[in-house]
Design a protein around this motif. Structure first.
Motif, short mmCIF file in Angstrom:
data_model
loop_
_atom_site.label_atom_id
_atom_site.label_comp_id
_atom_site.label_asym_id
_atom_site.label_seq_id
_atom_site.Cartn_x
_atom_site.Cartn_y
_atom_site.Cartn_z
N ALA A 18 -1.15 15.56 -49.78
CA ALA A 18 -1.70 14.82 -50.94
C ALA A 18 -3.20 14.24 -50.44
O ALA A 18 -4.22 14.36 -51.02
N LEU A 19 -2.77 13.59 -49.27
CA LEU A 19 -3.95 13.00 -48.56
C LEU A 19 -5.06 14.16 -48.22
O LEU A 19 -6.30 13.95 -48.20
N ALA A 20 -4.60 15.36 -47.62
CA ALA A 20 -5.45 16.15 -47.40
C ALA A 20 -6.35 16.92 -48.52
O ALA A 20 -7.49 17.16 -48.58
N PHE A 21 -5.42 16.84 -49.83
CA PHE A 21 -6.01 17.37 -50.94
C PHE A 21 -7.30 16.33 -51.62
O PHE A 21 -8.17 17.09 -51.87
N PHE A 22 -6.79 15.07 -51.52
CA PHE A 22 -7.86 14.16 -51.73
C PHE A 22 -9.20 14.39 -50.97
O PHE A 22 -10.21 14.35 -51.49
N PHE A 23 -8.89 14.56 -49.50
CA PHE A 23 -9.96 14.62 -48.73
C PHE A 23 -10.92 15.80 -49.24
O PHE A 23 -12.12 15.81 -48.85
N GLY A 239 -5.20 18.09 -40.11
CA GLY A 239 -5.59 17.76 -38.77
C GLY A 239 -6.98 17.09 -39.05
O GLY A 239 -7.15 16.26 -38.17
N ALA A 240 -8.08 17.36 -39.48
CA ALA A 240 -9.33 17.09 -39.82
C ALA A 240 -9.22 15.43 -40.37
O ALA A 240 -9.66 14.58 -40.11
N TYR A 241 -8.11 15.23 -41.46
CA TYR A 241 -7.93 13.87 -41.83
C TYR A 241 -7.40 13.02 -40.86
O TYR A 241 -7.94 11.81 -40.75
N GLN A 242 -6.36 13.48 -40.21
CA GLN A 242 -5.87 12.57 -39.20
C GLN A 242 -6.77 12.32 -38.37
O GLN A 242 -6.93 11.22 -37.49
N ALA A 243 -7.72 13.33 -37.66
CA ALA A 243 -8.80 13.02 -36.46
C ALA A 243 -9.79 11.95 -36.78
O ALA A 243 -10.54 11.37 -36.05
#
Length: 386
Positions: A18-23, A239-243
């Motif tokens: 979900a966080l990735a989708f938001f991003f 991965g991009a979100y976490q980085a």
């Protein structure tokens, strides 16, 4: 079948997704909307020369069987589509009208068969995401008519839904059974993720494992081609979100986040496309796509890139990628694909490449005396292990 279902069994994974989708939504909003020029495409799969397989004793309900006629494993059969300037199939060409090269080396054509002699196995992939819900019923009905009109008794059809994960709706069966099952599908009514790449991979692997190698294999996709939930795409976004979690919220920090996310996302698409193309080519399948979005694909770069990727797959496998201007043109597009499948030339040759390498071999087919015609055939093949 390659499915993403096992990766979504726990709540943490869903939260991360979900966080990735938001991003990704943020990326879409900040990206400039510009269209790219769409190209024409071509290429198909291999289909060996076949003959009826004799049966010692008659069966109560005999089913036609076929086997490849070969003396070695280097027989290559290439379905070839030839069209004129208006895009209409060209009939009546002879074997000596064609020239074949493999990795630049001339090949001797052993025989040229007719498409009607070789059974056809079609995988129909239809997008059921919310982005297609308004036109879904029309697409569904057009696809069922296509299956009923094109497939004969010796042919088969398989149905996949392009959803948040690949869904096999109907295993290989008759045209009537597949069409009936297809009509039971319903599009999503709420926003939903789409695993386009994973579904094409699943269909390719299904055809490889469950249909005879000597048949013609075809993948027909009704979709805008957009993907935000296949394995490689989703993993890149996460991965991009976490980085970027440690980035500050300053304008410079937000700019770095956008750049890093865009780069990671495009790398995910690149890797996914490479995997998809290899799977389709390994299955010796021809890829056709119909994008019902029409001219609206030019309004944003995400849609344009998705269409470009479907065109790339069609070009690599000898198929074609269509973008009807209006939904009402969908029937005409299906008719063009049907005519092309009926009019293909099946060129057969024994490769003179004695190498044991499993590397991809490039095929070039031309009609030197008829240069005004457009030739579409697969770019090449991965040789089978000897």
């Amino acid at each position: 079948m390659n499915s993403t279902g096992n990766r979504m069994n726990n709540t943490p994974a869903l939260l991360t997704g979900a966080l990735a989708f938001f991003f990704l939504s943020l990326i879409f909003l900040v990206m400039p909307a510009h269209a790219q020029t769409l190209k024409q495409m071509p290429e198909p799969p291999p289909v060996p020369r076949l003959k009826p397989k004799p049966t010692p004793t008659p069966k109560p309900t005999p089913t036609p069987e076929y086997e490849v006629i070969r003396t070695t494993s280097n027989l290559v059969v290439v379905p070839v589509s030839v069209t004129d300037a208006q895009g209409q199939p060209v009939l009546g060409l002879m074997q000596n009208d064609f020239r074949v090269q493999e990795d630049g080396r001339p090949q001797e054509i052993a025989q040229m068969g007719e498409a009607g002699q070789v059974p056809l196995d079609i995988a129909m992939l239809i997008d059921v995401s919310s982005s297609v819900s308004e036109r879904f019923v029309f697409e569904e009905q057009a696809a069922t008519r296509f299956l009923r009109q094109v497939l004969k008794a010796t042919d088969s059809a398989t149905v996949f839904a392009i959803d948040s994960e690949p869904r096999l709706i109907q295993a290989s069966t008759t045209a009537e059974n597949a069409a009936t099952k297809l009509l039971t599908l319903q599009a999503a009514t709420k926003p939903s993720p789409t695993a386009f790449y994973d579904t094409v991979i699943a269909a390719s692997q299904y055809l490889s494992k469950n249909t005879p190698e000597q048949h013609r294999r075809v993948i027909v996709v009704i979709s805008d081609g957009e993907d935000n939930f296949s394995n490689l795409v989703r993993d890149s976004a996460i991965g991009a979100y976490q980085a970027t979690q440690n980035e500050d919220s300053s304008p410079a920090g937000r700019s770095r986040i956008r750049s890093a996310s865009e780069a990671a996302l495009q790398e995910g698409h690149r890797k996914a496309m490479a995997r998809v193309q290899r799977e389709v080519q390994t299955a010796n399948a021809v890829f056709y796509s119909i994008n019902p979005s029409g001219e609206s694909i030019k309004l944003n770069i995400i849609s344009t890139r998705a269409q470009d990727r479907m065109q790339q797959l069609a070009l690599a496998t000898g198929g074609s990628a269509w973008v009807p201007e209006r939904l009402e043109n969908l029937e005409a597009v299906f008719a063009r694909i049907a005519n092309e499948l009926r009019a293909q030339y099946l060129i057969q040759y024994y490769s003179n490449n004695e190498s044991s390498s499993r590397e991809f071999r490039h095929i070039t087919i031309t009609t030197p005396s008829q240069r005004q015609f457009r030739i579409r055939a697969r770019e090449g093949y991965y040789p089978k292990q000897k």
